[in-house]
Write a protein that holds these residues in place. Structure first.
Motif, PDB file in Angstrom:
ATOM      1  N   UNK A  19       0.828  -1.218   0.000  1.00 22.30           N
ATOM      2  CA  UNK A  19       0.000   0.000   0.000  1.00 22.30           C
ATOM      3  C   UNK A  19       0.859   1.263   0.000  1.00 22.30           C
ATOM      4  N   UNK A  20       1.909   1.230   0.804  1.00 21.44           N
ATOM      5  CA  UNK A  20       2.810   2.391   0.865  1.00 21.44           C
ATOM      6  C   UNK A  20       3.455   2.629  -0.498  1.00 21.44           C
ATOM      7  N   UNK A  21       3.833   1.528  -1.143  1.00 18.29           N
ATOM      8  CA  UNK A  21       4.435   1.613  -2.479  1.00 18.29           C
ATOM      9  C   UNK A  21       3.471   2.300  -3.454  1.00 18.29           C
ATOM     10  N   UNK A  22       2.214   1.860  -3.434  1.00 20.97           N
ATOM     11  CA  UNK A  22       1.207   2.424  -4.347  1.00 20.97           C
ATOM     12  C   UNK A  22       0.936   3.890  -4.007  1.00 20.97           C
ATOM     13  N   UNK A  23       0.762   4.191  -2.731  1.00 24.51           N
ATOM     14  CA  UNK A  23       0.427   5.563  -2.336  1.00 24.51           C
ATOM     15  C   UNK A  23       1.602   6.515  -2.592  1.00 24.51           C
ATOM     16  N   UNK A  24       2.819   6.045  -2.332  1.00 25.05           N
ATOM     17  CA  UNK A  24       3.987   6.903  -2.613  1.00 25.05           C
ATOM     18  C   UNK A  24       4.112   7.142  -4.120  1.00 25.05           C
ATOM     19  N   UNK A  25       3.851   6.099  -4.911  1.00 29.13           N
ATOM     20  CA  UNK A  25       3.884   6.244  -6.367  1.00 29.13           C
ATOM     21  C   UNK A  25       2.841   7.235  -6.845  1.00 29.13           C
ATOM     22  N   UNK A  26       1.658   7.173  -6.253  1.00 30.94           N
ATOM     23  CA  UNK A  26       0.604   8.126  -6.633  1.00 30.94           C
ATOM     24  C   UNK A  26       0.991   9.550  -6.228  1.00 30.94           C
ATOM     25  N   UNK A  27       1.642   9.688  -5.089  1.00 33.88           N
ATOM     26  CA  UNK A  27       2.082  11.020  -4.653  1.00 33.88           C
ATOM     27  C   UNK A  27       3.099  11.614  -5.613  1.00 33.88           C
ATOM     28  N   UNK A  28       4.016  10.763  -6.058  1.00 28.47           N
ATOM     29  CA  UNK A  28       5.068  11.259  -6.960  1.00 28.47           C
ATOM     30  C   UNK A  28       4.508  11.502  -8.363  1.00 28.47           C
ATOM     31  N   UNK A  29       3.634  10.582  -8.833  1.00 28.50           N
ATOM     32  CA  UNK A  29       3.227  10.657 -10.231  1.00 28.50           C
ATOM     33  C   UNK A  29       1.854  11.223 -10.510  1.00 28.50           C
ATOM     34  N   UNK A  30       0.922  11.082  -9.565  1.00 26.22           N
ATOM     35  CA  UNK A  30      -0.465  11.395  -9.895  1.00 26.22           C
ATOM     36  C   UNK A  30      -0.990  12.660  -9.240  1.00 26.22           C
ATOM     37  N   UNK A  31      -0.313  13.104  -8.183  1.00 31.60           N
ATOM     38  CA  UNK A  31      -0.762  14.294  -7.436  1.00 31.60           C
ATOM     39  C   UNK A  31      -0.985  15.487  -8.333  1.00 31.60           C
ATOM     40  N   UNK A  32      -0.076  15.616  -9.316  1.00 32.39           N
ATOM     41  CA  UNK A  32      -0.070  16.817 -10.157  1.00 32.39           C
ATOM     42  C   UNK A  32      -1.365  16.980 -10.948  1.00 32.39           C
ATOM     43  N   UNK A  33      -2.126  15.876 -11.101  1.00 30.40           N
ATOM     44  CA  UNK A  33      -3.392  15.963 -11.834  1.00 30.40           C
ATOM     45  C   UNK A  33      -4.312  16.981 -11.179  1.00 30.40           C
ATOM     46  N   UNK A  34      -4.237  17.049  -9.864  1.00 38.68           N
ATOM     47  CA  UNK A  34      -5.165  17.916  -9.123  1.00 38.68           C
ATOM     48  C   UNK A  34      -4.515  19.241  -8.731  1.00 38.68           C
ATOM     49  N   UNK A  35      -3.343  19.518  -9.274  1.00 40.71           N
ATOM     50  CA  UNK A  35      -2.632  20.752  -8.912  1.00 40.71           C
ATOM     51  C   UNK A  35      -3.442  21.982  -9.319  1.00 40.71           C
ATOM     52  N   UNK A  36      -3.441  22.989  -8.465  1.00 45.40           N
ATOM     53  CA  UNK A  36      -4.150  24.235  -8.770  1.00 45.40           C
ATOM     54  C   UNK A  36      -3.193  25.196  -9.459  1.00 45.40           C
ATOM     55  N   UNK A  37      -3.404  25.422 -10.747  1.00 46.94           N
ATOM     56  CA  UNK A  37      -2.587  26.368 -11.505  1.00 46.94           C
ATOM     57  C   UNK A  37      -1.104  26.074 -11.380  1.00 46.94           C
ATOM     58  N   UNK A  38      -0.326  27.130 -11.120  1.00 47.44           N
ATOM     59  CA  UNK A  38       1.117  26.967 -10.959  1.00 47.44           C
ATOM     60  C   UNK A  38       1.512  26.796  -9.505  1.00 47.44           C
ATOM     61  N   UNK A  39       0.543  26.843  -8.623  1.00 50.37           N
ATOM     62  CA  UNK A  39       0.856  26.745  -7.191  1.00 50.37           C
ATOM     63  C   UNK A  39       1.069  25.293  -6.792  1.00 50.37           C
TER      64      UNK A  39
END
Lengths: 295, 185
Positions: free
Chosen positions: B9-29
């Motif tokens: 689970x940690x592997x999957x969640x860390x991978x999502x943090x590194x790779x998928x978080x940016x999908x929900x990024x607000x603008x340039x912030x």
């Protein structure tokens, strides 16, 4: 007599004390801790890579480069090819002169640029950086390697601030924390779009840019009569940056703002696309000709 | 607790943090929801105390090594320990209060996710500020930094609405017994 095993509470207390020490140690003593970064990032790459690809598909960066008609493209290609051939001929002449004068010993070493294709495997939003899959093993050198977008190989994306064995961290050029040679300003050359003559090149306006924090660059005050106009193309021209970064495109002038003093203006430069959304980059490393990549 | 399932689970969640978080990024912030704090909150809510503390420390260490901080000299450094201590502090708070919480109520998970991440961000923020007094770290302005962290905390709370039920569904695989929690109604 059986040895006493440490209790979980004791282990956690010890680990907390170790963390507290590591977090407060200055970088020169705790820098070695980054060795853990490479295996962890390599381990999560099978998840983060596809996730990043999905993220890139879900949120494609806007491409702000002006659409160019095929005729215009053909004209530009012919112009640059001619310029290139002229430059090659001149280089050959100069090389022959040097060889004759120096008895075959080259007085100066020429730089060459190592180009590496590097897919993005993730991002570090708080650090203002993206992670790419190429590292020291391939010849990436922190502070000497810059990244350009594969979709626009002449457009600067950022500079490598950390390189592990197989993974590098690229700090985006438009992040306010970018420092190259401890300078936060980026020297730039502003040229009109289209054909560039040697005269126009020599007369081009220069300015120092700094990241505004909203994805754009803002210039220091420059002379109002320097000829900078909205739509001009802005190139990096700064000796603090590596040779491989020189003349890379930073973006286009989006706004020229007059100041209270009519003699001065400031310029807002916008990259041609969203740097934080680049899917593939090309890493450019300057090195002396014939130099081997660091193993 | 099944540590192997936790590691996956940690592997999957860390991978999502590194790779998928940016999908929900607000603008340039740098405002985006984070996945790993949600895993930490869930573990802190349901795992035995010692396991929860150890797991949160581990999650924090992974969060530390996946991030870098720029420096004046142009290089980036990995600050190890800031998030680890933040996660441990937040976990301690959850462990102290979980007996009086309606643990199976989905809103509890959402509210705890916000509080948990807020604590981790404040602890990390403080350590980085202290260290930047004598180290060459380049940090954003205090206001911008806090605003961005605050935004991420809120978005993480929203993400918890989606992730909470998923974690509840897979809890038996991680060896967590959800039957002894106070019923939500």
């Amino acid at each position: 007599m059986a040895r006493r095993r440490p209790t979980p509470q004791a282990l956690i207390t010890f680990a907390s004390a170790a963390c507290l020490t590591m977090v407060l140690l200055p970088s020169r003593y705790s820098g070695w801790l980054s060795v853990f970064r490479d295996p962890v990032l390599a381990l999560v790459a099978p998840v983060s890579g596809p996730a990043s690809a999905v993220a890139s598909m879900a949120r494609k960066g806007e491409d702000r480069r002006p659409a160019i008609e095929p005729d215009e493209l053909r004209r530009q290609r012919d112009f640059y090819r001619a310029e290139y051939e002229r430059a090659l001929a001149r280089i050959q002449t100069l090389e022959a002169q040097v060889t004759a004068l120096q008895s075959g010993v080259a007085p100066l070493q020429d730089y060459e640029t190592l180009l590496l294709d590097a897919p993005r495997i993730g991002s570090d939003l708080e650090g203002g950086a993206i992670l790419v899959r190429q590292g020291k093993r391939a010849g990436v050198v922190p502070d000497q390697t810059v990244a350009t977008a594969r979709q626009a190989p002449q457009h600067l994306v950022g500079i490598v601030t950390e390189a592990q064995t197989a993974i590098s961290t690229v700090l985006l050029a438009n992040d306010p924390r970018v420092r190259v040679g401890q300078h936060r300003y980026i020297g730039a050359l502003v040229l009109p779009e289209g054909e560039v003559t040697p005269e126009a090149f020599a007369m081009a306006a220069r300015c120092d840019l700094t990241a505004a924090g909203d994805g754009t660059y803002v210039s220091e005050e420059i002379a109002a009569n320097s000829g900078v106009e909205v739509g001009n193309i802005v190139h990096l021209s700064d000796d603090n940056w590596p040779v491989s970064a020189q003349m890379l495109v930073l973006g286009h002038v989006r706004q020229v703002t007059p100041l209270e003093n009519p003699l001065w203006v400031t310029v807002v430069v916008e990259p041609d696309f969203d740097l934080s959304r680049v899917r593939h980059v090309v890493l450019r490393t300057s090195r002396y000709g014939g130099e081997e990549a660091t193993p | 607790m099944n540590w192997f399932a936790f590691a996956v689970l940690l592997w999957v969640f860390a991978g999502l943090d590194v790779g998928f978080r940016e999908t929900f990024q607000l603008g340039h912030l740098a405002i985006a929801p984070a996945f790993t704090p949600l895993l930490a909150v869930f573990i802190a809510l349901w795992a035995p105390s010692a396991h929860a503390a150890g797991a949160c420390l581990l999650i924090g260490l992974v969060a530390d090594v996946t991030r870098v901080t720029p420096t004046e000299s142009g290089y980036a450094v990995t600050v190890v320990g800031a998030y680890a201590l933040g996660y441990l502090a937040a976990c301690t708070l959850v462990l102290n209060f979980r007996s009086i919480l309606l643990r199976r109520n989905p809103l509890t998970f959402v509210a705890l996710a916000v509080v948990f991440m807020a604590i981790t961000e404040v602890v990390e923020f403080m350590f980085l500020r202290v260290r930047s007094r004598y180290d060459e770290l380049v940090l954003l302005g205090v206001g911008v930094d806090l605003a961005q962290r605050g935004g991420s905390v809120v978005l993480t709370g929203l993400l918890a609405i989606v992730i909470g039920p998923i974690l509840t569904f897979i809890a038996p695989i991680v060896g967590l017994d959800l039957s002894h929690g106070t019923r939500w109604w």
